[in-house]
Design a protein around this motif. Structure first.
Motif, PDB file in Angstrom:
ATOM      1  N   TYR A 105      12.879 -34.800   9.159  1.00 48.07           N
ATOM      2  CA  TYR A 105      13.820 -33.714   9.423  1.00 48.07           C
ATOM      3  C   TYR A 105      13.280 -32.817  10.553  1.00 48.07           C
ATOM      4  CZ  TYR A 105      17.006 -29.907   8.040  1.00 48.07           C
ATOM      5  OH  TYR A 105      17.970 -28.936   8.012  1.00 48.07           O
ATOM      6  N   GLU A 106      13.307 -33.328  11.768  1.00 50.12           N
ATOM      7  CA  GLU A 106      12.825 -32.589  12.939  1.00 50.12           C
ATOM      8  C   GLU A 106      13.650 -32.960  14.161  1.00 50.12           C
ATOM      9  OE1 GLU A 106       8.109 -32.672  11.670  1.00 50.12           O
ATOM     10  OE2 GLU A 106       8.976 -34.341  12.792  1.00 50.12           O
ATOM     11  N   VAL A 107      13.793 -32.023  15.066  1.00 45.76           N
ATOM     12  CA  VAL A 107      14.534 -32.269  16.302  1.00 45.76           C
ATOM     13  C   VAL A 107      13.914 -33.442  17.058  1.00 45.76           C
ATOM     14  CG1 VAL A 107      15.164 -31.307  18.557  1.00 45.76           C
ATOM     15  CG2 VAL A 107      15.393 -29.894  16.492  1.00 45.76           C
ATOM     16  N   GLU A 108      12.600 -33.438  17.224  1.00 46.92           N
ATOM     17  CA  GLU A 108      11.931 -34.510  17.957  1.00 46.92           C
ATOM     18  C   GLU A 108      12.122 -35.870  17.301  1.00 46.92           C
ATOM     19  OE1 GLU A 108      10.620 -34.618  21.009  1.00 46.92           O
ATOM     20  OE2 GLU A 108      11.293 -32.530  21.155  1.00 46.92           O
ATOM     21  N   SER A 109      12.145 -35.902  15.989  1.00 49.33           N
ATOM     22  CA  SER A 109      12.358 -37.162  15.279  1.00 49.33           C
ATOM     23  C   SER A 109      13.761 -37.705  15.540  1.00 49.33           C
ATOM     24  CB  SER A 109      12.159 -36.957  13.775  1.00 49.33           C
ATOM     25  OG  SER A 109      10.852 -36.534  13.502  1.00 49.33           O
ATOM     26  N   VAL A 158      27.092 -41.933  16.998  1.00 50.56           N
ATOM     27  CA  VAL A 158      25.890 -41.897  16.160  1.00 50.56           C
ATOM     28  C   VAL A 158      26.083 -40.767  15.154  1.00 50.56           C
ATOM     29  CG1 VAL A 158      23.395 -41.557  16.076  1.00 50.56           C
ATOM     30  CG2 VAL A 158      24.431 -42.792  18.013  1.00 50.56           C
ATOM     31  N   LEU A 159      26.107 -41.118  13.877  1.00 48.03           N
ATOM     32  CA  LEU A 159      26.241 -40.125  12.805  1.00 48.03           C
ATOM     33  C   LEU A 159      24.853 -39.786  12.301  1.00 48.03           C
ATOM     34  CD1 LEU A 159      28.900 -42.049  12.783  1.00 48.03           C
ATOM     35  CD2 LEU A 159      29.402 -40.757  10.720  1.00 48.03           C
ATOM     36  N   CYS A 160      24.572 -38.516  12.196  1.00 49.20           N
ATOM     37  CA  CYS A 160      23.249 -38.070  11.772  1.00 49.20           C
ATOM     38  C   CYS A 160      23.327 -37.430  10.392  1.00 49.20           C
ATOM     39  CB  CYS A 160      22.676 -37.083  12.784  1.00 49.20           C
ATOM     40  SG  CYS A 160      22.458 -37.818  14.430  1.00 49.20           S
ATOM     41  N   GLY A 161      22.270 -37.613   9.625  1.00 52.49           N
ATOM     42  CA  GLY A 161      22.225 -37.137   8.251  1.00 52.49           C
ATOM     43  C   GLY A 161      22.081 -35.644   8.100  1.00 52.49           C
ATOM     44  N   ASN A 162      21.783 -34.937   9.179  1.00 48.61           N
ATOM     45  CA  ASN A 162      21.754 -33.474   9.163  1.00 48.61           C
ATOM     46  C   ASN A 162      21.832 -32.948  10.595  1.00 48.61           C
ATOM     47  OD1 ASN A 162      18.947 -33.156  10.170  1.00 48.61           O
ATOM     48  ND2 ASN A 162      18.395 -34.001   8.186  1.00 48.61           N
ATOM     49  N   ASP A 163      22.075 -31.665  10.731  1.00 46.60           N
ATOM     50  CA  ASP A 163      22.271 -31.059  12.050  1.00 46.60           C
ATOM     51  C   ASP A 163      20.998 -31.040  12.888  1.00 46.60           C
ATOM     52  OD1 ASP A 163      24.950 -30.592  11.471  1.00 46.60           O
ATOM     53  OD2 ASP A 163      24.628 -28.498  10.895  1.00 46.60           O
ATOM     54  N   VAL A 164      19.846 -30.884  12.259  1.00 42.19           N
ATOM     55  CA  VAL A 164      18.590 -30.839  13.009  1.00 42.19           C
ATOM     56  C   VAL A 164      18.343 -32.172  13.696  1.00 42.19           C
ATOM     57  CG1 VAL A 164      16.084 -30.564  12.793  1.00 42.19           C
ATOM     58  CG2 VAL A 164      17.615 -29.027  11.546  1.00 42.19           C
ATOM     59  N   ILE A 165      18.494 -33.265  12.971  1.00 39.66           N
ATOM     60  CA  ILE A 165      18.351 -34.596  13.560  1.00 39.66           C
ATOM     61  C   ILE A 165      19.393 -34.789  14.659  1.00 39.66           C
ATOM     62  CG2 ILE A 165      18.632 -37.066  13.090  1.00 39.66           C
ATOM     63  CD1 ILE A 165      17.377 -36.547  10.318  1.00 39.66           C
ATOM     64  N   ALA A 166      20.615 -34.330  14.422  1.00 41.38           N
ATOM     65  CA  ALA A 166      21.691 -34.486  15.412  1.00 41.38           C
ATOM     66  C   ALA A 166      21.380 -33.740  16.705  1.00 41.38           C
ATOM     67  CB  ALA A 166      23.014 -33.998  14.823  1.00 41.38           C
TER      68      ALA A 166
END
Length: 186
Positions: free
Chosen positions: A72-76, A94-102
């Protein structure tokens, strides 16, 4: 949902299924997902299940779609997006599991020269303030964080005061469409 203890939450599977259906209804068929790590995380697991369920219901083999798990990190999120693109599949969404990842995926896409949403749409999940202020603003699932906290506190007080034995409650969530999602180029 099967816990014997009271809980206040929302339907992660249904929410991700709804988001995936919005993306599919825009015409996207080449999808990928960046998920939080699912091991030991029932929320991430059920979001992946909702994604796969929507794909199946639209005639897409869910096992043919790339799903990358990350922290759960922006860089990840950025590294996961780079990995997806490096495989040469170039999804249109691309669907992301949370906003930070997105946000990480969005940043990587821009750095790599992709136009979002022209070349690739990116979605999040949570509807954090971050989702509204990035450019373009993220299409995401609105999670009723404040209401969950308030209801949980109310339920705890009622339990302590012995006015309630504790009851589970499922709150509504909904998709918020913003600028990071558009139909794929023909």
């Amino acid at each position: 949902p099967d816990a014997r203890l009271p809980s206040i939450g929302f339907d992660n599977r249904g929410a991700m299924k709804a988001l995936t259906e919005v993306v599919l209804n825009q015409g996207h068929r080449k999808l990928a997902m960046i998920s939080a790590v699912t091991k030991g995380n029932d929320r991430a697991q059920t979001r992946v299940e909702g994604f796969r369920q929507a794909l199946s219901e639209h005639g897409i083999d869910p096992h043919s779609v790339e799903i990358i798990e990350t922290t759960y990190e922006v860089e990840s999120g950025a590294r996961a997006f780079e990995e997806i693109v490096s495989h040469g599949k170039h999804p249109t969404a691309v669907l992301c599991g949370n906003d930070v990842i997105a946000v990480g995926a969005l940043r990587a896409a821009k750095t790599m020269g992709f136009n979002v949403p022209g070349d690739v749409s990116i979605t999040g999940f949570d509807d954090m303030e971050l989702a509204r202020i990035v450019e373009p603003a993220l299409t995401t699932v609105h999670v009723p964080h404040n209401e969950m906290g308030q209801r949980a506190a109310q339920e705890l007080v009622a339990m302590v005061e012995r006015k309630s034995a504790g009851v589970p409650y499922c709150l509504d969530s909904h998709v918020v469409e913003r600028d990071s999602l558009a139909p794929p180029k023909s």
